[in-house]
Design an enzyme around this catalytic site. Structure first.
Site, PDB file in Angstrom:
ATOM      1  N   ASP A   1       3.533   6.415   0.962  1.00  0.00           N
ATOM      2  CA  ASP A   1       2.804   7.488   0.259  1.00  0.00           C
ATOM      3  C   ASP A   1       3.694   8.718   0.108  1.00  0.00           C
ATOM      4  O   ASP A   1       3.403   9.591  -0.715  1.00  0.00           O
ATOM      5  CB  ASP A   1       1.574   7.911   1.082  1.00  0.00           C
ATOM      6  CG  ASP A   1       0.265   7.398   0.499  1.00  0.00           C
ATOM      7  OD1 ASP A   1       0.219   7.134  -0.718  1.00  0.00           O
ATOM      8  OD2 ASP A   1      -0.700   7.283   1.271  1.00  0.00           O
TER       9      ASP A   1
ATOM     10  N   GLN B   1      -5.565   5.564   3.685  1.00  0.00           N
ATOM     11  CA  GLN B   1      -6.295   6.067   2.518  1.00  0.00           C
ATOM     12  C   GLN B   1      -7.025   7.362   2.861  1.00  0.00           C
ATOM     13  O   GLN B   1      -7.704   7.465   3.891  1.00  0.00           O
ATOM     14  CB  GLN B   1      -7.280   4.983   2.029  1.00  0.00           C
ATOM     15  CG  GLN B   1      -7.973   5.295   0.729  1.00  0.00           C
ATOM     16  CD  GLN B   1      -7.027   5.361  -0.479  1.00  0.00           C
ATOM     17  OE1 GLN B   1      -6.013   4.668  -0.527  1.00  0.00           O
ATOM     18  NE2 GLN B   1      -7.366   6.188  -1.438  1.00  0.00           N
TER      19      GLN B   1
ATOM     20  N   LYS C   1      -5.157  -1.381  -5.274  1.00  0.00           N
ATOM     21  CA  LYS C   1      -3.809  -1.512  -4.700  1.00  0.00           C
ATOM     22  C   LYS C   1      -3.556  -2.969  -4.303  1.00  0.00           C
ATOM     23  O   LYS C   1      -2.482  -3.518  -4.574  1.00  0.00           O
ATOM     24  CB  LYS C   1      -3.655  -0.572  -3.503  1.00  0.00           C
ATOM     25  CG  LYS C   1      -3.485   0.894  -3.924  1.00  0.00           C
ATOM     26  CD  LYS C   1      -3.670   1.895  -2.798  1.00  0.00           C
ATOM     27  CE  LYS C   1      -3.682   3.316  -3.352  1.00  0.00           C
ATOM     28  NZ  LYS C   1      -4.022   4.347  -2.376  1.00  0.00           N
TER      29      LYS C   1
HETATM   30  N1  GUN Z   1      -6.536   9.182  -1.801  1.00  0.00           N
HETATM   31  C1  GUN Z   1      -6.423   9.509  -3.115  1.00  0.00           C
HETATM   32  N2  GUN Z   1      -5.156   9.306  -3.538  1.00  0.00           N
HETATM   33  C2  GUN Z   1      -4.461   8.847  -2.482  1.00  0.00           C
HETATM   34  C3  GUN Z   1      -3.107   8.443  -2.302  1.00  0.00           C
HETATM   35  O1  GUN Z   1      -2.272   8.484  -3.208  1.00  0.00           O
HETATM   36  N3  GUN Z   1      -2.778   8.018  -1.044  1.00  0.00           N
HETATM   37  C4  GUN Z   1      -3.674   7.991  -0.040  1.00  0.00           C
HETATM   38  N4  GUN Z   1      -3.253   7.577   1.168  1.00  0.00           N
HETATM   39  N5  GUN Z   1      -4.939   8.356  -0.170  1.00  0.00           N
HETATM   40  C5  GUN Z   1      -5.325   8.782  -1.388  1.00  0.00           C
END
Ligand code: GUN
Length: 290
Positions: free
Chosen positions: A120, A97, A53
């Protein structure tokens, strides 16, 4: 002929578009979009995701921050961190996350995030707004899939879309998006899950299959009808002797055997995963443009 839904090529194109929009924002005297990620502990997969990211933010000209917190942090202390991020005017959007350590109640954390910064799209306010077709942050994976369908001009109206998996992050929002009155959308949607009877038969009746259950090679050639569109959301890490890292990413679809039967199919890796990043970047750009 089977057309590959090339997430690598498409995400690169869209990232160039986002980068151009960032330049325009800056030229207009606006601030640089800023995404923050909170990482609790040091789960290997999560480390990889947040690093990716950050790299993608850099590529499009966003600022990014990583807030690393100890695995043992209390829920109260984590909620305090979230309050800080909610009120930090420099940060346009942030994610926490997942997964979080077991002693932390995920729902409490998600509900503490300011919905305006919830890039998200996991906050119940954004989930509810999605349900009512109101402006909201769409969770990144469904958002990325919708962009993929749109850019490849895949016909969806009147089609039968079968989604396998009912998670809040993918299956459930995907079912709402594909059934709404718009494009992509206007499908008749069937949402399958672990209690679905005759699942293979249901999937065989699909014009569009979206596999999001997290079970490697679950969708086999006998489950797919000729000419179907197949979108593979699976990203299970499995051990492999063929890679340096000792693991490889495996999708929910038996790609090798299913692909020749499809009109369109997304590969793993190189498909939806890269579009998920695009969804997150677009949400962050929207957050910064508000
Ligand atoms: N863990 C796996 N995929 C995601 C996601 O799209 N967002 C977040 N916050 N955690 C994740």
């Amino acid at each position: 002929m089977t057309i590959l839904l090339d997430g690598k090529k498409l995400s690169a194109e869209i990232k160039l578009e986002i980068a151009a929009e960032v330049k325009q924002l800056i030229a207009a005297g606006k601030k640089v979009p800023h995404l923050a990620a909170v990482l609790v502990g040091n789960n290997g997969a999560s480390e990889t995701y947040v690093a990716s990211k950050a790299k993608n933010c850099e590529e499009v000209g966003f600022m990014s921050s990583l807030i690393r917190l100890d695995e043992g942090i209390s829920e109260t202390a984590l909620l305090g961190k979230i309050d800080e991020l909610n009120s930090n005017a420099d940060i346009d959007g942030f994610i926490v996350q997942l997964p979080l350590p077991k002693h932390i109640v995920v729902q409490k954390i998600m509900e503490a995030i300011d919905p305006k910064k919830d890039v998200d799209g996991f906050h119940p306010v954004n989930a509810g707004r999605l349900l009512q077709n109101l402006p909201c942050y769409i969770p990144a994976t469904p958002y990325g899939i919708m962009i993929m369908l749109e850019r490849y001009k895949i016909e969806t109206a009147g089609k039968h879309c079968v989604i396998i998996g009912r998670s809040n992050i993918v299956g459930m929002p995907m079912s709402v998006l594909m059934s709404r009155n718009g494009y992509p959308g206007n499908c008749t949607v069937t949402l399958c899950h672990s209690k679905t009877n005759n699942l293979a038969e249901v999937v065989r009746s699909a014009d569009i299959v979206i596999a999001a259950l997290g079970s490697p090679k679950f969708v086999t050639v006998d489950m797919v009808k000729d000419g179907a569109v197949v979108i593979d959301v699976g990203i299970t890490r499995i051990e492999s002797k063929d890679t340096k890292s000792g693991f490889k990413i495996c999708g929910d679809v038996d790609f090798e055997n299913v692909a020749p039967k499809c009109s369109y199919i997304s590969p793993v890796p190189g498909g939806v995963g890269l579009m998920t990043i695009v969804g997150l970047l677009k949400n962050t750009l929207n957050a910064a443009s508000r």
